[in-house]
Design an enzyme around this catalytic site. Sequence first.
Site, PDB file in Angstrom:
ATOM      1  N   TYR A 108       0.689  -1.274  -0.016  1.00 18.66           N
ATOM      2  CA  TYR A 108      -0.055  -0.006   0.127  1.00 18.66           C
ATOM      3  C   TYR A 108       0.712   1.286  -0.045  1.00 18.66           C
ATOM      4  O   TYR A 108       0.782   2.259  -0.787  1.00 18.66           O
ATOM      5  CB  TYR A 108      -0.835   0.130   1.100  1.00 18.66           C
ATOM      6  CG  TYR A 108      -1.899   1.062   1.304  1.00 18.66           C
ATOM      7  CD1 TYR A 108      -3.065   1.359   0.165  1.00 18.66           C
ATOM      8  CD2 TYR A 108      -1.791   1.961   2.386  1.00 18.66           C
ATOM      9  CE1 TYR A 108      -3.625   2.183   0.468  1.00 18.66           C
ATOM     10  CE2 TYR A 108      -2.623   2.978   2.369  1.00 18.66           C
ATOM     11  CZ  TYR A 108      -3.873   3.169   1.321  1.00 18.66           C
ATOM     12  OH  TYR A 108      -4.644   4.232   1.358  1.00 18.66           O
ATOM     13  N   LYS A 149       1.151   3.405  -3.261  1.00 17.01           N
ATOM     14  CA  LYS A 149       0.728   4.761  -3.611  1.00 17.01           C
ATOM     15  C   LYS A 149       2.034   5.847  -3.993  1.00 17.01           C
ATOM     16  O   LYS A 149       1.634   6.578  -4.765  1.00 17.01           O
ATOM     17  CB  LYS A 149      -0.050   5.269  -2.277  1.00 17.01           C
ATOM     18  CG  LYS A 149      -1.120   4.679  -1.843  1.00 17.01           C
ATOM     19  CD  LYS A 149      -2.306   5.216  -2.902  1.00 17.01           C
ATOM     20  CE  LYS A 149      -3.619   4.950  -2.391  1.00 17.01           C
ATOM     21  NZ  LYS A 149      -4.682   5.342  -3.513  1.00 17.01           N
ATOM     22  N   ASN A 199      -6.086   9.825   7.784  1.00 24.55           N
ATOM     23  CA  ASN A 199      -7.134   9.220   8.436  1.00 24.55           C
ATOM     24  C   ASN A 199      -8.603   9.902   8.475  1.00 24.55           C
ATOM     25  O   ASN A 199      -8.879  10.820   9.042  1.00 24.55           O
ATOM     26  CB  ASN A 199      -7.046   8.863   9.837  1.00 24.55           C
ATOM     27  CG  ASN A 199      -5.979   7.803  10.225  1.00 24.55           C
ATOM     28  OD1 ASN A 199      -4.689   8.247   9.538  1.00 24.55           O
ATOM     29  ND2 ASN A 199      -6.247   6.692  10.703  1.00 24.55           N
ATOM     30  N   TYR A 244      -3.637  -1.065  20.357  1.00 23.33           N
ATOM     31  CA  TYR A 244      -2.585  -1.939  20.130  1.00 23.33           C
ATOM     32  C   TYR A 244      -1.438  -1.254  20.387  1.00 23.33           C
ATOM     33  O   TYR A 244      -1.061   0.193  20.836  1.00 23.33           O
ATOM     34  CB  TYR A 244      -2.370  -2.068  18.536  1.00 23.33           C
ATOM     35  CG  TYR A 244      -3.316  -3.061  18.008  1.00 23.33           C
ATOM     36  CD1 TYR A 244      -3.197  -4.578  18.238  1.00 23.33           C
ATOM     37  CD2 TYR A 244      -4.578  -2.447  17.494  1.00 23.33           C
ATOM     38  CE1 TYR A 244      -3.958  -5.269  17.383  1.00 23.33           C
ATOM     39  CE2 TYR A 244      -5.772  -3.317  17.174  1.00 23.33           C
ATOM     40  CZ  TYR A 244      -5.227  -4.783  17.043  1.00 23.33           C
ATOM     41  OH  TYR A 244      -6.369  -5.659  16.657  1.00 23.33           O
ATOM     42  N   GLY A 245      -0.223  -1.925  21.103  1.00 22.92           N
ATOM     43  CA  GLY A 245       0.902  -1.361  21.703  1.00 22.92           C
ATOM     44  C   GLY A 245       0.336  -0.397  22.985  1.00 22.92           C
ATOM     45  O   GLY A 245      -0.286  -1.156  23.767  1.00 22.92           O
ATOM     46  N   ARG A 266       1.214  10.640  13.420  1.00 20.05           N
ATOM     47  CA  ARG A 266       0.934  10.970  12.046  1.00 20.05           C
ATOM     48  C   ARG A 266      -0.209  12.301  12.267  1.00 20.05           C
ATOM     49  O   ARG A 266      -1.166  12.270  13.128  1.00 20.05           O
ATOM     50  CB  ARG A 266       0.001   9.783  11.368  1.00 20.05           C
ATOM     51  CG  ARG A 266      -0.605   9.928  10.117  1.00 20.05           C
ATOM     52  CD  ARG A 266       0.564  10.148   9.152  1.00 20.05           C
ATOM     53  NE  ARG A 266       1.448   9.032   9.093  1.00 20.05           N
ATOM     54  CZ  ARG A 266       1.396   7.966   8.695  1.00 20.05           C
ATOM     55  NH1 ARG A 266       0.069   7.609   8.003  1.00 20.05           N
ATOM     56  NH2 ARG A 266       1.972   6.620   8.671  1.00 20.05           N
TER      57      ARG A 266
END
Length: 412
Positions: A235, A239, A264, A294-295, A365
Amino acid sequence: MGSSELIFRGHGTQQESDSYTPKPPKPWESLTRLVRYLVREQRLMFLLIGIALPTIIFTMLYSSNPLSSPEDPPEPYHKIVYQGSGGKIPLGLKSRGSRIVVTGGAGFVGSHLVDRLIKRGDSVIVVDNFFTGNKENVMHHFGNPNFELIRHDVVEPLLLEVDQIYHLACPASPVHYKYNPTNVVGTLNMLGLAKRVGARFLLTSTSEVYGDPLQHPQKETYWGNVNPIGVRSCYDEGKRTAETLTMDYHRGAGVEVRIARIFNTYGPRMCIDDGRVVSNLVAQALRKEPMTVYGDGKQTRSFQFVSDLVEGLMRLMEGEHVGPFNLGNPGEFTMLELAEVVQQTIDPNAKIEFRPNTEDDPHKRKPDISRAKELLGWEPKVPLRKGLPMMVKDFRQRIFGDHNKDASSSTL
């Protein structure tokens, strides 16, 4: 008397009459006869009335048509103009009646884009193979003469006569793009179509081109930090390659292109079980399941509502700048903060469960959207705490079988 003695009277001079040639008419005689005909019985007056009457009627009808009135403000962006070959044209006038293809138009973002284009008055062709798209997302346009739906996979060539191409066709969630990575071939085919028919092409790229960024927030000038052989590389690198192909067609073949890097995005019509963080948490909370983080939950993301993204895409397509442009909401949340917002929105008693982090998951991000603000006049308007309840309402209706037609066909 024998037949050979029969004489037909008057035929004896036939040879002489065949050689007779009348005098050519004088050139002014035809004109004189025409004038006499028109003057006789006032035919000239009736001819002039016959020409003047339809002209007056047509002029009155044209001036009373609101769609043709120069005072009619174009929509939806009357303050934006499109730089055409003949100078600046008001955007609403330029885009009204455009023929547009949206690849992936039955998907989450694509279907909301189609709603806006149809509302604006464009003719829209949706191309979708329904790998992640859903026909229910666009069913409310069935029967509209400005809407067409083609079941087609963009990895196969397609020839259409269109003015603009919004290329959204690509699985965007890890669950789907790891199964069917189709970035490069589909983009190449759509660029070929844009070249053949002279259409403007918009590529929906992604913030994933920045990989696990070493720059924060991320600007469009940042080249990224991507693992080219990781589990997400089909991905991420796909891109990045799509952006390369887009710019090559622009520089080498003169194709008009636009590039958007999408951060997002959430909202109604998202796939419920697509593995993306917002849809995961919302679906789990509604089903009374533990919400998985997660994490350590300290990795950050920014979340924009789908209507803000659609606005940005349309402004980019109709504007004068190639890009790339970051389209995202600079509001930054940790994954744990996001889970808490979902918890407050759906069920204060929902449990949060921590699990090991996934491979190559970016730590931070956040978009720098100063370029989009300056050149497109765009910035997101819907905060997370306002947009999330609209998404929750849509998910609740779909998960528990309450098929409310108004919800499935609503335009944001």
